[in-house]
Design an enzyme around this catalytic site. Structure first.
Site, PDB file in Angstrom:
ATOM      1  N   CYS A  56     -10.011  10.254   9.153  1.00 47.82           N
ATOM      2  CA  CYS A  56      -8.694   9.876   8.621  1.00 47.82           C
ATOM      3  C   CYS A  56      -7.553  10.668   9.254  1.00 47.82           C
ATOM      4  O   CYS A  56      -7.645  11.877   9.427  1.00 47.82           O
ATOM      5  CB  CYS A  56      -8.701  10.094   7.118  1.00 47.82           C
ATOM      6  SG  CYS A  56      -7.118   9.758   6.345  1.00 47.82           S
TER       7      CYS A  56
ATOM      8  N   CYS B 132       0.868  -1.177   0.000  1.00 45.82           N
ATOM      9  CA  CYS B 132       0.000   0.000   0.000  1.00 45.82           C
ATOM     10  C   CYS B 132       0.903   1.224   0.000  1.00 45.82           C
ATOM     11  O   CYS B 132       1.730   1.384   0.899  1.00 45.82           O
ATOM     12  CB  CYS B 132      -0.874  -0.047   1.255  1.00 45.82           C
ATOM     13  SG  CYS B 132      -1.765   1.458   1.570  1.00 45.82           S
TER      14      CYS B 132
ATOM     15  N   ASN C  47     -10.742   2.190  11.753  1.00 42.88           N
ATOM     16  CA  ASN C  47      -9.580   2.130  12.631  1.00 42.88           C
ATOM     17  C   ASN C  47      -9.653   3.405  13.456  1.00 42.88           C
ATOM     18  O   ASN C  47      -9.509   4.500  12.900  1.00 42.88           O
ATOM     19  CB  ASN C  47      -8.301   2.186  11.783  1.00 42.88           C
ATOM     20  CG  ASN C  47      -7.577   0.868  11.765  1.00 42.88           C
ATOM     21  OD1 ASN C  47      -7.402   0.221  12.788  1.00 42.88           O
ATOM     22  ND2 ASN C  47      -7.144   0.494  10.587  1.00 42.88           N
TER      23      ASN C  47
ATOM     24  N   GLU D 196      -4.498  11.746  -1.734  1.00 42.09           N
ATOM     25  CA  GLU D 196      -5.569  11.488  -2.692  1.00 42.09           C
ATOM     26  C   GLU D 196      -4.906  11.393  -4.076  1.00 42.09           C
ATOM     27  O   GLU D 196      -4.465  12.407  -4.627  1.00 42.09           O
ATOM     28  CB  GLU D 196      -6.584  12.646  -2.613  1.00 42.09           C
ATOM     29  CG  GLU D 196      -7.588  12.718  -3.734  1.00 42.09           C
ATOM     30  CD  GLU D 196      -8.294  11.399  -4.049  1.00 42.09           C
ATOM     31  OE1 GLU D 196      -8.911  10.803  -3.156  1.00 42.09           O
ATOM     32  OE2 GLU D 196      -8.213  10.956  -5.218  1.00 42.09           O
TER      33      GLU D 196
ATOM     34  N   SER E  57      -7.347   4.164  -5.245  1.00 37.23           N
ATOM     35  CA  SER E  57      -8.492   4.502  -4.404  1.00 37.23           C
ATOM     36  C   SER E  57      -8.665   6.011  -4.358  1.00 37.23           C
ATOM     37  O   SER E  57      -7.721   6.745  -4.081  1.00 37.23           O
ATOM     38  CB  SER E  57      -8.241   3.959  -2.990  1.00 37.23           C
ATOM     39  OG  SER E  57      -9.266   4.383  -2.118  1.00 37.23           O
TER      40      SER E  57
ATOM     41  N   CYS F 260      -4.422   4.483   7.786  1.00 39.98           N
ATOM     42  CA  CYS F 260      -3.567   5.315   6.957  1.00 39.98           C
ATOM     43  C   CYS F 260      -3.255   6.637   7.660  1.00 39.98           C
ATOM     44  O   CYS F 260      -4.124   7.298   8.179  1.00 39.98           O
ATOM     45  CB  CYS F 260      -4.184   5.477   5.573  1.00 39.98           C
ATOM     46  SG  CYS F 260      -5.075   6.958   5.196  1.00 39.98           S
TER      47      CYS F 260
HETATM   48  N1  SAH Z   1      -7.441   9.249  -0.532  1.00 31.79           N
HETATM   49  C1  SAH Z   1      -7.867   8.018  -1.065  1.00 31.79           C
HETATM   50  C2  SAH Z   1      -6.903   6.889  -0.833  1.00 31.79           C
HETATM   51  C3  SAH Z   1      -6.234   6.828   0.506  1.00 31.79           C
HETATM   52  S1  SAH Z   1      -7.265   6.430   1.874  1.00 31.79           S
HETATM   53  C4  SAH Z   1      -9.247   7.670  -0.554  1.00 31.79           C
HETATM   54  O1  SAH Z   1      -9.717   8.329   0.359  1.00 31.79           O
HETATM   55  O2  SAH Z   1      -9.852   6.760  -1.100  1.00 31.79           O
HETATM   56  C5  SAH Z   1      -7.562   4.700   1.628  1.00 31.79           C
HETATM   57  C6  SAH Z   1      -8.811   4.186   2.305  1.00 31.79           C
HETATM   58  O3  SAH Z   1      -8.649   4.186   3.731  1.00 31.79           O
HETATM   59  C7  SAH Z   1     -10.041   5.017   2.008  1.00 31.79           C
HETATM   60  O4  SAH Z   1     -11.145   4.227   1.685  1.00 31.79           O
HETATM   61  C8  SAH Z   1     -10.247   5.731   3.322  1.00 31.79           C
HETATM   62  O5  SAH Z   1     -11.559   6.161   3.456  1.00 31.79           O
HETATM   63  C9  SAH Z   1      -9.837   4.681   4.315  1.00 31.79           C
HETATM   64  N2  SAH Z   1      -9.553   5.204   5.648  1.00 31.79           N
HETATM   65  C10 SAH Z   1      -8.987   6.369   5.997  1.00 31.79           C
HETATM   66  N3  SAH Z   1      -8.908   6.488   7.329  1.00 31.79           N
HETATM   67  C11 SAH Z   1      -9.434   5.355   7.843  1.00 31.79           C
HETATM   68  C12 SAH Z   1      -9.655   4.872   9.181  1.00 31.79           C
HETATM   69  N4  SAH Z   1      -9.309   5.596  10.238  1.00 31.79           N
HETATM   70  N5  SAH Z   1     -10.226   3.662   9.325  1.00 31.79           N
HETATM   71  C13 SAH Z   1     -10.586   2.916   8.262  1.00 31.79           C
HETATM   72  N6  SAH Z   1     -10.406   3.316   6.982  1.00 31.79           N
HETATM   73  C14 SAH Z   1      -9.850   4.524   6.770  1.00 31.79           C
HETATM   74 FE1  SF4 Z   2      -9.799  11.385   2.901  1.00 33.01          FE
HETATM   75 FE2  SF4 Z   2      -8.281   9.576   1.617  1.00 33.01          FE
HETATM   76 FE3  SF4 Z   2      -7.343  12.042   2.127  1.00 33.01          FE
HETATM   77 FE4  SF4 Z   2      -7.669  10.359   4.147  1.00 33.01          FE
HETATM   78  S1  SF4 Z   2      -6.255  10.118   2.443  1.00 33.01           S
HETATM   79  S2  SF4 Z   2      -8.272  12.554   4.095  1.00 33.01           S
HETATM   80  S3  SF4 Z   2      -9.471   9.241   3.470  1.00 33.01           S
HETATM   81  S4  SF4 Z   2      -9.084  11.527   0.811  1.00 33.01           S
END
Ligand code: SAH
Ligand code: SF4
Length: 350
Positions: free
Chosen positions: A118, A104, A295, A165, A196, A338
């Site tokens: 996040c 990842c 998470n 992103e 993603s 993440c």
């Molecule tokens: N920015 C992109 C890719 C990175 S995040 C996106 O948002 O899709 C990858 C995935 O992890 C996304 O589906 C996001 O919503 C999820 N994610 C982020 N923080 C999280 C958390 N605390 N617990 C579970 N999933 C989480």
């Molecule tokens: Fe949202 Fe993905 Fe950015 Fe985290 S990494 S803030 S889930 S868009």
């Protein structure tokens, strides 16, 4: 950023041009390219003359990413903290499956999308990663696993689900995809790469036009526009309907089934009402739903679901005719979500 350019940014044809331009024999480019993609520094490229090594060293960077910390979870998941040349840190996660490793990767330092659950977005966006930095994460991890190039690679799948992103760093991500799938390098096929996105609709249309057909994953997280806007600010710009249209276009153009990620947050996204609305929204579409247990992030006040609640939600979706799975919990003991590891590193080193 440092002034020196990174040689990993060049594809093989560009590297040949560069090497002949500086008065060296063209075949040297193939050697250098191979060593670069194996994760070597110039000093270790002993097939080259000392003078050439020194010249390259003075003008270019070989490896823009190095591992400064690795944490292994009891479940075998391994998390890396990567350092970049300018002192920024990013993270990557290695997951072991029966058929090989999935890495990842992060695509930005931080993120400006500000999703409520996040950790990556806590301090906003610091900067975009360059194509060679994203590639550097893969090269580092592959080297760490003692993998080679092509068939000898150890990284079989890549998911762009670390910090950032990807569609907010579009050009660099596309260049990365071309470099990582190039036949002379590590050569991970776009079929084995997932991108993603939080749902940046115009860029989803752009992606459908590219000739690298990756698996498209969209973070949906709610079947309701108003509730989605509360947890994902980007939802104010693009509605769920617009996202579904962009996904349908992606399927038309590429023939690839798309995936929705759906994070289960207690009380906020996990009720039978949510399941029912999701079924109505997605039934009959060539898609799959990937449920993720939240998470918990200590800076955020959102609660995760129990396993029982997660399976109940999954059962409702399946009963309603959706293709769905519950993602395996990974690395919860090592700040698996993440952005969490980087956040802790920043706190400890401030
Ligand atoms: N920015 C992109 C890719 C990175 S995040 C996106 O948002 O899709 C990858 C995935 O992890 C996304 O589906 C996001 O919503 C999820 N994610 C982020 N923080 C999280 C958390 N605390 N617990 C579970 N999933 C989480
Ligand atoms: Fe949202 Fe993905 Fe950015 Fe985290 S990494 S803030 S889930 S868009």
């Amino acid at each position: 950023m440092t002034e020196k350019k990174c040689l990993l940014e060049y594809d093989l044809a560009e590297l040949k041009q560069l090497i002949t331009d500086i008065g060296e024999k063209g075949y040297r480019a193939g050697q250098i390219y191979k060593e670069l993609h194996l994760g070597q520094e110039f000093a270790n490229m002993t097939a080259l003359s000392k003078a050439l090594r020194e010249r390259l060293e003075s003008e270019f960077i070989a490896q823009p990413v190095r591992i400064i910390k690795s944490l292994k979870s009891v479940d075998g998941t391994e998390k890396f903290l990567f350092a970049l040349c300018d002192g920024n840190v990013i993270e990557g996660v290695l997951m072991k499956y029966k058929y090989g490793y999935t890495l990842c990767v992060s695509t930005q330092v931080g993120c400006r999308m500000g999703c409520a659950f996040c950790a990556s977005g806590l301090n906003g966006l610091v900067r975009n990663l360059t194509p060679s930095e994203i590639l550097g994460e893969v090269i580092c991890a592959n080297k760490y696993l003692e993998g080679g190039l092509g068939e000898k690679r150890k990284i079989i799948n890549i998911v762009m689900m670390g910090s950032g992103e990807p569609l907010d760093n579009y050009d660099n991500v596309i260049k990365f995809l071309k470099l990582v799938s190039a036949p002379d390098g590590i050569n991970v096929s776009p079929r084995n790469i997932s991108l993603s996105t939080s749902g940046i609709v115009p860029k989803m249309y752009d992606l459908a036009q590219e000739n690298v057909h990756v698996n498209l994953t969209v973070s949906l997280h709610s079947p309701f526009d108003d509730a989605r806007q509360k947890i994902m600010p980007v939802a104010k710009a693009y509605s769920i309907k617009q996202i579904l249209d962009a996904c349908a276009n992606y399927f038309d153009k590429t023939g690839r089934r798309y995936i929705f990620e759906y994070v289960l947050i207690k009380g906020d996204t996990d009720t039978p009402k949510h399941a029912e609305a999701l079924i109505k929204l997605l039934k009959g579409r060539p898609c799959h739903v990937n449920l993720i247990r939240l998470n918990e992030v200590k800076e955020k006040d959102l609660k995760t679901v129990t396993d029982k609640e997660a399976y109940r939600f999954l059962g409702l979706l399946e009963k309603g005719g959706l293709s769905a799975t519950l993602r395996r919990r990974m690395g919860v003991d090592i700040d698996g979500a993440c952005g969490q590891l980087r956040q802790r590193y920043l706190e400890e080193n401030q």
